[in-house]
Scaffold this motif. Structure first.
Motif, mmCIF file in Angstrom:
data_model
loop_
_atom_site.group_PDB
_atom_site.id
_atom_site.type_symbol
_atom_site.label_atom_id
_atom_site.label_comp_id
_atom_site.label_asym_id
_atom_site.label_seq_id
_atom_site.Cartn_x
_atom_site.Cartn_y
_atom_site.Cartn_z
ATOM 1 N N ASN A 1 82.291 64.772 44.693
ATOM 2 C CA ASN A 1 82.712 65.525 43.510
ATOM 3 C C ASN A 1 82.904 67.003 43.854
ATOM 4 N N ASP B 1 91.557 59.072 40.795
ATOM 5 C CA ASP B 1 90.297 58.508 40.350
ATOM 6 C C ASP B 1 90.468 57.383 39.326
ATOM 7 N N THR C 1 85.854 58.654 45.300
ATOM 8 C CA THR C 1 84.619 59.194 45.868
ATOM 9 C C THR C 1 84.003 58.159 46.798
#
Ligand SMILES: Nc1ncnc2c1ncn2[C@@H]1O[C@H](COP(=O)(O)OP(=O)(O)OP(=O)(O)O)[C@@H](O)[C@H]1O
Ligand SMILES: [Mg+2]
Length: 405
Positions: free
Chosen positions: A32, A346, A374
């Protein structure tokens, strides 16, 4: 089309980035807040000259230099290869005291925004795409505008003029109210507004017809044939000069019948729009705003006749939004002859297996697609093997060799 080189200077958390980019899928992994979204945003920015996230362009300038330097600037620059040509696009935002200047260049030559929008075409996928269904009509209008501007320079010019004329007309309406003035003064502005407004309406109408067919197909596939999605344009006045469909539910296709054929000629739409404007002068002066026109349009998403904005389940809304975005790729391809660069920020982790498969299928057909995550594990090993992998760490991007099999 695909981007062969990307260079960022003082763009958000990228002080300096210079990357050669491969065609095909590009998987970017980073924890992040390391710069994945910023990278995709910079590409979207080159394509539309607008940020998808920032409220003001100034936010795109690296905040460290914003404080330090006298003429802080941010630049994003790319070399793009299409089947026809290779060209360079660059946008620099310069902060001069309280003023912000945007310098746009195509192959080094200064251009207006509307001259470069659509050179690099992109489709962005975001977790918040569902707002296309759940959000206010303005979200849907903005969406239509961003799609249509990319595929049609005329649309972009008409939109820019329309917005200026609308602001001037609204100012005049307020003025007339204050002075108890004569509405004859509106005639000139009515004509200007109807001229560009009619272009926007016919283009929106016809584009939605195409999206309707393609999104319908995608939605059928995504729902395993269980649901039928229709996109329905709802202009603020009756373009076809027939009774508006009544919005009693479920809305039947027969109700929409006139809206499922091509728009009337632009000249006719202009006349109808003009008549609507003239009829409403009295009320508009009282309220100080223009009550009809493309700035009041909406777009309905109907699943089996039910308006998803009002009655859709979360899953139905998500599927309808995804089907529409997937259809957008096909629409762009059909009109420009090039598959747009895909930017998926994402989104995979939010999708179930079927939806993921459909998205991956589109990604693999595209000339280039950027996907952020991620966690490598969001992608199956087969896909990871076909993709090029990059890690994003504190505003630095480096290619990594896969250590999984
Ligand atoms: N103008 C700016 N100058 C410097 N840094 C900025 C600027 N604007 C945003 N940032 C920072 O850049 C960092 C990276 O943001 P970004 O949204 O790209 O992260 P991300 O990798 O997408 O993270 P996530 O996985 O949470 O989505 C954030 O810490 C953000 O605060
Ligand atoms: Mg992000």
């Amino acid at each position: 089309m695909h981007i062969t080189q990307l260079s960022l200077t003082n763009y958000r958390n990228y002080s300096r980035l210079m990357m050669d980019l491969p065609a095909g899928p590009i998987l970017l992994r980073g924890d992040n807040a390391h710069g994945k979204t910023n990278l995709l945003e910079s590409i979207y920015f080159l394509s539309t000259t607008r940020s998808i996230h920032a409220r003001a362009d100034q936010q795109l300038i690296n905040w460290l230099i914003l404080k330090q330097e006298t003429l802080p600037f941010a630049r994003t620059e790319a070399t793009i290869k299409t089947r026809q040509e290779t060209f360079q696009l660059a946008i620099t935002i310069v902060c001069e005291g309280d003023n912000l200047r945007k310098d746009i260049r195509l192959n080094g030559v200064k251009k207006r925004a509307m001259d470069v929008i659509g050179k690099l075409t992109t489709v962005m996928f975001l977790p918040e795409d569902i707002e296309l269904i759940t959000g206010a009509p303005a979200v849907r209008r903005r969406y239509l505008d961003s799609v249509l501007c990319q595929i049609n320079p005329d649309y972009c010019q008409a939109l820019s003029r329309y917005n200026k004329v609308l602001a001037q007309r609204n100012a005049l309406l307020k003025e007339l109210y204050k002075r108890n003035g004569n509405s004859d003064q509106l005639t000139y502005w009515d004509e200007q507004l109807a001229h560009d407004g009619a272009t926007l309406i016919t283009r929106r109408h016809n584009a939605i017809l195409e999206l309707d067919t393609m999104a319908g197909q995608r939605h059928r596939e995504l729902s395993g044939g269980a649901e039928s999605l229709r996109l329905h344009y709802a202009p603020s006045f009756d373009v076809f000069q027939q009774a508006k469909p009544n919005y009693q539910l479920p809305l039947l296709l027969e109700d929409l019948a006139p809206y499922t054929t091509a728009a009337p000629p632009v000249k006719e739409v202009r006349q109808t729009f003009l008549a609507c404007l003239q009829q409403a002068h009295g009320e508009e002066i009282n309220r100080g705003v223009t009550l009809t026109g493309p700035h009041r349009d909406d777009l309905h998403f109907l699943v089996d006749g039910i308006d998803m904005t009002l009655y859709g389940s979360r899953g139905q809304q998500r599927t309808a939004a995804l089907s529409t975005k997937l259809a957008e790729i096909s629409l762009m391809r059909e009109i420009t002859g090039e598959i747009p660069v895909l930017l998926l920020d994402d989104v995979m982790s939010e999708l179930d297996a079927t939806r993921r498969q459909h998205v991956i299928k589109m990604v693999e057909q595209a000339g280039q697609a950027f996907l952020t995550t991620t966690d490598w594990e969001d992608y199956d090993p087969n896909f990871r093997r076909r993709a090029r992998l990059f890690s994003v760490i504190m505003g630095q991007v480096a290619e990594v060799t896969p250590d999984f099999n």
